[in-house]
Design a protein around this motif. Structure first.
Motif, PDB file in Angstrom:
ATOM      1  N   SER A  86      32.683  19.903  -9.177  1.00  0.00           N
ATOM      2  CA  SER A  86      31.798  20.918  -8.237  1.00  0.00           C
ATOM      3  C   SER A  86      31.026  21.751  -8.714  1.00  0.00           C
ATOM      4  O   SER A  86      29.618  22.156  -7.808  1.00  0.00           O
ATOM      5  CB  SER A  86      33.097  21.205  -6.751  1.00  0.00           C
ATOM      6  OG  SER A  86      33.839  20.067  -6.092  1.00  0.00           O
ATOM      7  N   VAL A  87      31.450  22.622  -9.543  1.00  0.00           N
ATOM      8  CA  VAL A  87      30.015  23.864  -9.448  1.00  0.00           C
ATOM      9  C   VAL A  87      29.319  23.518 -10.526  1.00  0.00           C
ATOM     10  O   VAL A  87      27.949  24.050 -10.523  1.00  0.00           O
ATOM     11  CB  VAL A  87      31.554  24.611 -10.982  1.00  0.00           C
ATOM     12  CG1 VAL A  87      30.528  25.528 -11.728  1.00  0.00           C
ATOM     13  CG2 VAL A  87      32.204  25.140  -9.435  1.00  0.00           C
ATOM     14  N   ALA A 138      30.644  30.267 -10.285  1.00  0.00           N
ATOM     15  CA  ALA A 138      31.411  29.586  -9.319  1.00  0.00           C
ATOM     16  C   ALA A 138      31.878  30.775  -8.470  1.00  0.00           C
ATOM     17  O   ALA A 138      31.728  29.927  -7.461  1.00  0.00           O
ATOM     18  CB  ALA A 138      32.474  29.074 -10.201  1.00  0.00           C
ATOM     19  N   TYR A 172      33.333  29.867  -4.831  1.00  0.00           N
ATOM     20  CA  TYR A 172      34.574  29.092  -5.185  1.00  0.00           C
ATOM     21  C   TYR A 172      35.892  30.303  -5.669  1.00  0.00           C
ATOM     22  O   TYR A 172      35.908  31.465  -6.223  1.00  0.00           O
ATOM     23  CB  TYR A 172      34.893  28.674  -7.079  1.00  0.00           C
ATOM     24  CG  TYR A 172      33.695  27.091  -6.708  1.00  0.00           C
ATOM     25  CD1 TYR A 172      34.301  26.255  -5.889  1.00  0.00           C
ATOM     26  CD2 TYR A 172      32.346  27.808  -6.419  1.00  0.00           C
ATOM     27  CE1 TYR A 172      32.977  24.825  -5.845  1.00  0.00           C
ATOM     28  CE2 TYR A 172      31.778  26.148  -6.361  1.00  0.00           C
ATOM     29  CZ  TYR A 172      32.106  25.074  -6.113  1.00  0.00           C
ATOM     30  OH  TYR A 172      31.582  24.427  -5.615  1.00  0.00           O
ATOM     31  N   ILE A 208      39.054  27.878 -12.253  1.00  0.00           N
ATOM     32  CA  ILE A 208      38.484  26.981 -11.347  1.00  0.00           C
ATOM     33  C   ILE A 208      38.622  25.560 -11.293  1.00  0.00           C
ATOM     34  O   ILE A 208      38.268  25.221 -12.472  1.00  0.00           O
ATOM     35  CB  ILE A 208      36.834  27.542 -10.991  1.00  0.00           C
ATOM     36  CG1 ILE A 208      36.673  29.352 -10.788  1.00  0.00           C
ATOM     37  CG2 ILE A 208      36.259  26.826 -10.201  1.00  0.00           C
ATOM     38  CD1 ILE A 208      36.716  29.645  -9.574  1.00  0.00           C
ATOM     39  N   ALA A 221      37.939  23.587  -9.037  1.00  0.00           N
ATOM     40  CA  ALA A 221      37.094  21.836  -8.998  1.00  0.00           C
ATOM     41  C   ALA A 221      35.570  22.098 -10.201  1.00  0.00           C
ATOM     42  O   ALA A 221      34.145  22.342  -9.573  1.00  0.00           O
ATOM     43  CB  ALA A 221      36.432  22.704  -7.617  1.00  0.00           C
TER      44      ALA A 221
END
Length: 79
Positions: free
Chosen positions: A39-40, A62, A67, A34, A36
């Motif tokens: 963001s997570v 996530a 995501y 992942i 991001a």
């Protein structure tokens, strides 16, 4: 992307965010596939009572937040 892989050859990401006024934090560790991570970590802060999720728990969270999995490796990181 394409950071150096860990001892088993896997690339993972870590991220942490702290909201100053409340000192609440959201952290993610050993997040696989992942991109991001920040963001997570923010979603952990906003949407859970947890401070930190790591490994498989981080991945499951996530994915539950929508995501998409992507490789974190690059040609350079695999050498």
């Amino acid at each position: 992307w394409g950071e150096k892989p860990d001892s088993i050859g896997e690339t993972t990401l870590d991220a942490m965010i702290i909201y100053g006024p409340t000192r609440k934090a959201g952290c993610v560790g050993q997040l696989r596939n992942i991109k991001a991570a920040m963001s997570v970590a923010r979603d952990i802060l906003v949407y859970t009572k947890h401070t930190m999720l790591v490994g498989e728990s981080a991945m499951e969270f996530a994915e539950s937040m929508g995501y998409q999995q992507e490789s974190l490796s690059s040609n350079e990181s695999l050498q």
